[in-house]
Structures are given as structure tokens and as C-alpha cells.
Design a protein around this motif. Sequence first.
Motif, PDB file in Angstrom:
ATOM      1  N   ASP A 130     114.827  48.070  36.013  1.00  0.00           N
ATOM      2  CA  ASP A 130     115.597  46.853  35.786  1.00  0.00           C
ATOM      3  C   ASP A 130     115.068  45.784  36.740  1.00  0.00           C
ATOM      4  O   ASP A 130     115.115  45.959  37.962  1.00  0.00           O
ATOM      5  N   ARG A 163     120.246  52.859  36.880  1.00  0.00           N
ATOM      6  CA  ARG A 163     119.176  51.887  37.082  1.00  0.00           C
ATOM      7  C   ARG A 163     118.914  51.649  38.570  1.00  0.00           C
ATOM      8  O   ARG A 163     117.768  51.477  39.002  1.00  0.00           O
ATOM      9  N   GLU A 205     120.123  47.560  29.257  1.00  0.00           N
ATOM     10  CA  GLU A 205     121.480  47.788  29.745  1.00  0.00           C
ATOM     11  C   GLU A 205     122.200  48.924  29.036  1.00  0.00           C
ATOM     12  O   GLU A 205     123.356  49.214  29.352  1.00  0.00           O
ATOM     13  N   LEU A 256     124.304  51.154  34.923  1.00  0.00           N
ATOM     14  CA  LEU A 256     123.825  50.433  36.105  1.00  0.00           C
ATOM     15  C   LEU A 256     123.600  51.385  37.272  1.00  0.00           C
ATOM     16  O   LEU A 256     122.634  51.235  38.032  1.00  0.00           O
ATOM     17  N   TRP A 278     113.544  50.973  31.608  1.00  0.00           N
ATOM     18  CA  TRP A 278     114.034  49.679  31.119  1.00  0.00           C
ATOM     19  C   TRP A 278     113.469  49.334  29.741  1.00  0.00           C
ATOM     20  O   TRP A 278     114.143  48.738  28.904  1.00  0.00           O
TER      21      TRP A 278
END
Length: 341
Positions: free
Chosen positions: A315, A276, A269, A273, A257
Amino acid sequence: MEKALILVVDDNPVNINVLSTILRPDYNVKMATRGEKALEIANQANKPDLILLDIMMPEMDGYEVIARLKNNPKTSNIPVIFVTAKISVEDETRGLDLGAVDYIAKPINASLVQARVRTHLALYNQSLELFRQVTEKTQEINQTRLSVIQRLGRSAEYKDNETGMHVLRMSHYSQAIALAMGLDKIWCDRLLNASPMHDLGKIGIEDAILKKPGKLDGDEWETMKQHPRFGADILSGDESELMRMAHDIALTHHEKWDGSGYPQGLKGEEIPLSARIVAVADVFDALTTARPYKEAWSIEKACSVISQDAGTHFDPDVVEVFESIMDKILELRARFPELKT
């Protein structure tokens, strides 16, 4: 065998009676004198197998009726035959363009009606059977494909995990986290099936490094850090959504992150996703499972480390959801224990 259901739509009761008389000996018949009523009947659970539709009707003509039928997924496959005196080439072309399968001209010929209805019901039934067979075969192919994918993912784990159960646990952890985040179920299922390939690139790492009981030296660590690229290379070139997700996860699940991860140094980001989520699931299972170079950590210790690393390694939103579903995570952990050797 149950009779096929025919819906007759015409604003003239005389025409409806004529068609009903012709069809009732062989079929179940429903009738509608307005377009709205026809659409209502077509949307019922017991949908008609074929519709005989007049064009010239008040309020909603046959063209609008068929357009609405074809725009509705529940009724789009029902074959429609226009029965009408409006039979110019232009009228016929328009009707066929809208999805009609045939035209029957008024005044009605009983033998012609019976023949056309019989023919198009047969074609419709053949189409349904073909669709069933294709669907069945597609499901079989998809299941085989997923089975191969899961085994492909486990092949890497066998290099440093004799049972290969890690990929099953972490993939189910990943799906559970994604579902708890409120993500689309199809996406979550795709994550379940893509995440087992996260460490596929370990196939390219020599056993002396992968199974080394102690800490890796500098050169060995640089070699180990290549496995995300190896995995991404293996998974590249396939345009399916599943394989694209698998590629992204393989390449980026060791990104962090705060940007300190590898191999690209992605941050926040910028990291997909899917990766993550997998990062949290993967590390939790790695920490709580014995490896050649370490003992298994306790659940409490592993969760504490993950919590401390929220916002740096992980994250923070994913970590928060992960912690909120710990009961589910532990249930999954118990469902897929390490196999006894």
C-alpha cells in the motif's frame, strides 16, 4: 478513616438543615438547593459517595437530575436516595426505573435516614471493592492472554529463526506505523498484540521446506503458500476483536496491493489495513535479518526495495508513513536485537 461525603439536594433550606443535622456527626455533607448546582458538585473531583435528592424542585426536578447523573459516566455509579413527600407507587417505580436505590418519605425520620444511608454506603463500598477486584483480575487475565499470544506467535518463528525476535520487532514496527497514520490508539495496541501471530501457520510447514538453504521448487513453493490458510484456521472461531484481527493478518499479510499476492489474490483496499501495515513491517525485518537462505540486507537496500514496490506489493500510503518514521523504526530495531547463540 476519612468520612464519606453526602450531597443533600432540596430547594427547601429547612429540609436541608434537618438532614445536615442528622448526618454531620458521621459524614461530611455538601448541600445544593438547585438541580444544576447538584450536578456541578457531583462532577467535581471529590465526588459525593451518596446523594439524598428531593423530587419536587423548580427549574429541574429530581427526576431530571437523576437522569442526567446516570447518563454521565463520571457520576453514573453514585447511589441516589430520593427524599420526598411524593411517594405514590407510580412515583417510586419511576424513580427506581431511573436508577434510584431507595426512597425516604417526608416528614423525615432521623433513625430511618441514618439506617438507609449506612446501608447504601456499605453496599456502594462493597460494589467499589468488587469492581476493583474484577478489574485487577481482568487485567491479570488479559496480561496472561497476551503473553500466551506472544509466545504462540514466536513458536512459529523458532522454526526458521532461532531467537524468535522477528515477531517482537515487526509487531512494534507495525504499531509505530499505525500510530503515525493517526489511527485509534486502542486499534494500534491491538495490532501490536495481534501481529505476532502473522506466521503462525508455519507450524504446518515441514522443516525441510522452511529451512531449505536454496530456492524452493514449484511444489515446495505451493506448499509454503498454504501457511496463511493454516494460520487462519488455527485462529478462527474466536469472536474477540484481537483474535479476529490476528486471523485477518495471518490470512492476508502475503496479499499484494496489485492483486498478485496469495492465498486469495486480494487487491488494494480489499486487503485489511492491519495486514497491509504488517506486510511492510514484516518484509522490512525479513530483509534486514539473516536467514538460513540469505545474508541480512542493509537498511538502505531494504528501504529502496520497499519504496520501489509501493503500489505493487505494498500500500503506497503505508510505505510513505513507514519511510517518514525511519528514525523510530531504527530505534525499535536496536531495542530488539537478535539474541546471541
